[in-house]
Design a protein around this motif. Structure first.
Motif, PDB file in Angstrom:
ATOM      1  N   GLU A 169       8.247  -5.828  -1.189  1.00  0.00           N
ATOM      2  CA  GLU A 169       6.515  -6.481  -1.301  1.00  0.00           C
ATOM      3  C   GLU A 169       5.772  -5.159   0.289  1.00  0.00           C
ATOM      4  O   GLU A 169       4.916  -5.070   0.011  1.00  0.00           O
ATOM      5  N   MET A 195       4.155  -1.506  -1.503  1.00  0.00           N
ATOM      6  CA  MET A 195       3.489  -1.584  -2.349  1.00  0.00           C
ATOM      7  C   MET A 195       2.081  -2.189  -1.275  1.00  0.00           C
ATOM      8  O   MET A 195       1.278  -1.958  -1.819  1.00  0.00           O
ATOM      9  N   SER A 196       2.235  -2.711  -0.673  1.00  0.00           N
ATOM     10  CA  SER A 196       0.979  -3.798   0.012  1.00  0.00           C
ATOM     11  C   SER A 196       0.820  -1.651   1.183  1.00  0.00           C
ATOM     12  O   SER A 196      -0.416  -1.591   1.087  1.00  0.00           O
ATOM     13  N   GLN A 221       1.321   0.940  -0.237  1.00  0.00           N
ATOM     14  CA  GLN A 221       0.568   1.932  -1.175  1.00  0.00           C
ATOM     15  C   GLN A 221      -0.749   1.643  -1.339  1.00  0.00           C
ATOM     16  O   GLN A 221      -1.775   2.397  -1.899  1.00  0.00           O
ATOM     17  N   ASP A 222      -1.415   0.196  -1.752  1.00  0.00           N
ATOM     18  CA  ASP A 222      -2.298  -0.457  -1.414  1.00  0.00           C
ATOM     19  C   ASP A 222      -3.592  -0.438  -0.804  1.00  0.00           C
ATOM     20  O   ASP A 222      -4.711  -0.333  -1.286  1.00  0.00           O
ATOM     21  N   HIS A 223      -3.198  -1.012   0.744  1.00  0.00           N
ATOM     22  CA  HIS A 223      -4.370  -1.210   1.571  1.00  0.00           C
ATOM     23  C   HIS A 223      -4.418  -0.244   3.009  1.00  0.00           C
ATOM     24  O   HIS A 223      -4.781   0.000   3.129  1.00  0.00           O
ATOM     25  N   GLU A 258       6.629   0.105   6.500  1.00  0.00           N
ATOM     26  CA  GLU A 258       6.917  -1.126   5.179  1.00  0.00           C
ATOM     27  C   GLU A 258       6.865  -2.383   5.745  1.00  0.00           C
ATOM     28  O   GLU A 258       6.548  -3.482   5.031  1.00  0.00           O
TER      29      GLU A 258
END
Length: 115
Positions: free
Chosen positions: A25, A28-29, A31-33, A88
């Motif tokens: 989680e 992925m967060s 990578q996006d933000h 992460e």
């Protein structure tokens, strides 16, 4: 979305690597933000290759000017993993958090690196 990834026991496969769901989680967060700053320092290493030692040395070097004449290093009361947080893990806890008040932007990561 994570529920659709291949799983073995508690591990989920994402982009060819296996992660615990909590770290996935955060990954992925991030990578996006996550937007890196020019002052960020990343410590990345494979598991079991001296990560704790590397974090302690890097933290000591980066903070020595703030501690001149003092013996109050955080390493005397905390383990290196607490002094150098995991990118992460931080993003799993609070995806939009970026602590701008902290002058030292030292982050650890166990993520795979692009070639």
């Amino acid at each position: 979305m994570i529920s659709t990834f291949p799983r073995v026991q508690r591990w989920s496969c994402y982009e060819g690597f296996w992660y615990f769901p909590m770290f996935l989680e955060g990954l992925m967060s991030a990578q996006d933000h996550f937007i890196p700053q020019s002052t960020d320092i990343f410590i990345t290493s494979c598991p079991k290759t001296g990560t704790t030692w590397l974090k302690a040395l890097t933290f000591a070097i980066c903070t020595r000017s703030r501690l001149s004449g003092s013996s109050a290093s955080s390493l005397l009361t905390k383990v290196p993993h607490d002094c150098v947080p995991l990118l992460e893990y931080d993003f799993a806890q609070n995806p939009m958090k970026r602590d701008r008040a902290v002058p030292l932007k030292l982050k650890g990561s166990g993520l795979k690196l692009p070639r």
